[in-house]
Design an enzyme around this catalytic site. Sequence first.
Site, PDB file in Angstrom:
ATOM      1  CE  LYS A  92     -10.835   8.795   9.445  1.00 58.67           C
ATOM      2  NZ  LYS A  92      -9.583   8.496   8.704  1.00 58.67           N
ATOM      3  CE  LYS A 104      -5.169  13.163   5.454  1.00 62.11           C
ATOM      4  NZ  LYS A 104      -5.521  12.037   6.331  1.00 62.11           N
ATOM      5  CG  ASN A 219       1.130   0.932   7.604  1.00 58.80           C
ATOM      6  OD1 ASN A 219       1.595   0.049   8.321  1.00 58.80           O
ATOM      7  ND2 ASN A 219       0.557   2.010   8.089  1.00 58.80           N
TER       8      ASN A 219
HETATM    9  P1  NAD Z   1       0.443   2.332   1.655  1.00 60.51           P
HETATM   10  O1  NAD Z   1       1.007   3.303   0.695  1.00 60.51           O
HETATM   11  O2  NAD Z   1       1.324   1.682   2.658  1.00 60.51           O
HETATM   12  O3  NAD Z   1      -0.304   1.129   0.864  1.00 60.51           O
HETATM   13  C1  NAD Z   1      -1.146   1.328  -0.212  1.00 60.51           C
HETATM   14  C2  NAD Z   1      -1.177   0.016  -0.987  1.00 60.51           C
HETATM   15  O4  NAD Z   1      -2.122   0.134  -2.056  1.00 60.51           O
HETATM   16  C3  NAD Z   1       0.157  -0.344  -1.641  1.00 60.51           C
HETATM   17  O5  NAD Z   1       0.387  -1.729  -1.445  1.00 60.51           O
HETATM   18  C4  NAD Z   1      -0.078  -0.048  -3.127  1.00 60.51           C
HETATM   19  O6  NAD Z   1       0.728  -0.838  -3.977  1.00 60.51           O
HETATM   20  C5  NAD Z   1      -1.533  -0.421  -3.218  1.00 60.51           C
HETATM   21  N1  NAD Z   1      -2.193   0.070  -4.419  1.00 60.51           N
HETATM   22  C6  NAD Z   1      -2.072   1.278  -5.030  1.00 60.51           C
HETATM   23  N2  NAD Z   1      -2.820   1.298  -6.144  1.00 60.51           N
HETATM   24  C7  NAD Z   1      -3.441   0.099  -6.219  1.00 60.51           C
HETATM   25  C8  NAD Z   1      -4.353  -0.487  -7.137  1.00 60.51           C
HETATM   26  N3  NAD Z   1      -4.764   0.168  -8.199  1.00 60.51           N
HETATM   27  N4  NAD Z   1      -4.787  -1.741  -6.892  1.00 60.51           N
HETATM   28  C9  NAD Z   1      -4.375  -2.430  -5.809  1.00 60.51           C
HETATM   29  N5  NAD Z   1      -3.512  -1.924  -4.918  1.00 60.51           N
HETATM   30  C10 NAD Z   1      -3.058  -0.683  -5.123  1.00 60.51           C
HETATM   31  O7  NAD Z   1      -0.771   3.111   2.360  1.00 60.51           O
HETATM   32  P2  NAD Z   1      -1.516   2.720   3.693  1.00 60.51           P
HETATM   33  O8  NAD Z   1      -0.928   3.497   4.808  1.00 60.51           O
HETATM   34  O9  NAD Z   1      -1.650   1.246   3.820  1.00 60.51           O
HETATM   35  O10 NAD Z   1      -2.940   3.383   3.392  1.00 60.51           O
HETATM   36  C11 NAD Z   1      -3.859   2.756   2.509  1.00 60.51           C
HETATM   37  C12 NAD Z   1      -5.165   3.506   2.575  1.00 60.51           C
HETATM   38  O11 NAD Z   1      -5.637   3.524   3.917  1.00 60.51           O
HETATM   39  C13 NAD Z   1      -5.106   4.974   2.127  1.00 60.51           C
HETATM   40  O12 NAD Z   1      -6.321   5.306   1.515  1.00 60.51           O
HETATM   41  C14 NAD Z   1      -4.992   5.718   3.432  1.00 60.51           C
HETATM   42  O13 NAD Z   1      -5.494   7.048   3.324  1.00 60.51           O
HETATM   43  C15 NAD Z   1      -5.864   4.861   4.319  1.00 60.51           C
HETATM   44  N6  NAD Z   1      -5.540   5.032   5.727  1.00 60.51           N
HETATM   45  C16 NAD Z   1      -4.325   4.626   6.191  1.00 60.51           C
HETATM   46  C17 NAD Z   1      -4.048   4.838   7.533  1.00 60.51           C
HETATM   47  C18 NAD Z   1      -2.733   4.383   8.116  1.00 60.51           C
HETATM   48  O14 NAD Z   1      -2.523   4.619   9.296  1.00 60.51           O
HETATM   49  N7  NAD Z   1      -1.873   3.708   7.364  1.00 60.51           N
HETATM   50  C19 NAD Z   1      -4.978   5.458   8.386  1.00 60.51           C
HETATM   51  C20 NAD Z   1      -6.211   5.845   7.863  1.00 60.51           C
HETATM   52  C21 NAD Z   1      -6.474   5.625   6.518  1.00 60.51           C
END
Ligand code: NAD
Length: 423
Positions: A92, A104, A219
């Site tokens: 990435k 990580k 988020n």
């Molecule tokens: P978060 O914990 O804020 O949100 C995750 C969401 O997914 C929550 O609303 C949760 O309820 C939902 N969820 C969990 N299981 C579910 C299911 N079975 N069906 C539907 N929804 C479900 O996490 P985030 O920061 O938003 O990250 C989400 C994804 O994005 C992760 O895979 C993370 O690795 C990836 N990501 C996030 C960032 C970041 O900066 N936030 C950066 C790169 C990658």
Amino acid sequence: MPDDLFAVSGQRLVASLDHSRIADETLVRLRRPVSSVEVSIPVRMDDGSLAVFPGFRVRHDSTRGPAKGGVRFSAGVSRREVADLAFRMTFKAALLDLPFGGAKGGVTVDPGQLSPGELERLSRGWVGALADLLGPDRDIPAPDVATNEQVMGWMSDEFDKIRRAHLPAAFTGKPIALGGVPGRSSATSDGAFHVIRELGDELIGKESERTVAIQGFGNAGSQLASRLHEAGWKVVAVSDSSAAVLDEQGLDIPALRRHKDESGALAGPPSGTQIEGDELLALDVDLLVPAALGGAINEGNARDVRARAIVEVANGPVTPEADEILDSRGVEVIPDILANAGGVTVSWFEWVQNRQGDRWTARKTARRLEKRMVRETRRVAELSSERGIPLRTAAWVLALDRLAEAMEATGTESLFRNGGDQP
Ligand code: NAD
């Protein structure tokens, strides 16, 4: 030792090898992380008992710069998962042409079971156990699943105490008061938005009314829903772990976000009707955005997908088996290493500012993020059409070529260095 990484994310790499000029020895080097450390973190619990949690830090590679990658707190964290995510981070960072390698970390813990005090002691304990491996020129953690700016504030403070120095560039995603940057929390969704805008016409045509379904209303997912909604997209369905909601006329995203902020979950939504989570993945929409879990679209459900294109905001939401099915059905996938790279890009801006003792305006951060995301998205799209390869393969080829160039420039001896600057 973690397994050969080719067994996990390496499948992505294998698909890009035919299109890359990488030397065999460089490839052998990339198969395994530079270092992989497991520690035990003792934490005094509020009831006076002692609990010990397994903690990890895997540095996959640092040829292009200090290793960069988040720390996640989750019951499912394992060394194998952390190693796989570290591997993705190397690619990435290279894809976005950032001066970083990949790492990580994580702790195997259910963070929902911890009090704020226990969470703070665990966060400080992770740093205490791994401090020798961290630092602004070596390995720079950031937030990930269930770790936020408060956790980074505790970790950064603990690190400064151990080192007896003020080293804000050792962690990114910190609170603004500690040198964090405005816009970090929306960086991932902002980056994904720029990628979607850049590729939208090519992937789904120029229709004036575009529809999108988003799995995951956390988020990244909820902020992307807002941006798309504001840009005129019809967000017809969203889901979290409590519920999935549909309105074919378009959901009231601001109302859903207020509802989620107030109640903590989507369940009992003020807009739309509830559907099953699996139904969301099979909706006839222009764009499907998995923004929750790894492996959400897999061999078992990929044939049900009716979206024209998928944007991987989560890490690894489409499995390699699903990729083949989607490819044969003409569903284009914008890969995670591009689609969710806004977070690490803004982390780079934070690191730069901390090292220079500077503060940029929110406008400058947003402008630079957009410029970088658009530039690398265009490069991926051009390579994809030039060579007739999927966007995912093009993204891995671009990253691989940059990595190979750096690794080969360090000379053959460097390939035999294991850990290099490890204590
Ligand atoms: P978060 O914990 O804020 O949100 C995750 C969401 O997914 C929550 O609303 C949760 O309820 C939902 N969820 C969990 N299981 C579910 C299911 N079975 N069906 C539907 N929804 C479900 O996490 P985030 O920061 O938003 O990250 C989400 C994804 O994005 C992760 O895979 C993370 O690795 C990836 N990501 C996030 C960032 C970041 O900066 N936030 C950066 C790169 C990658």
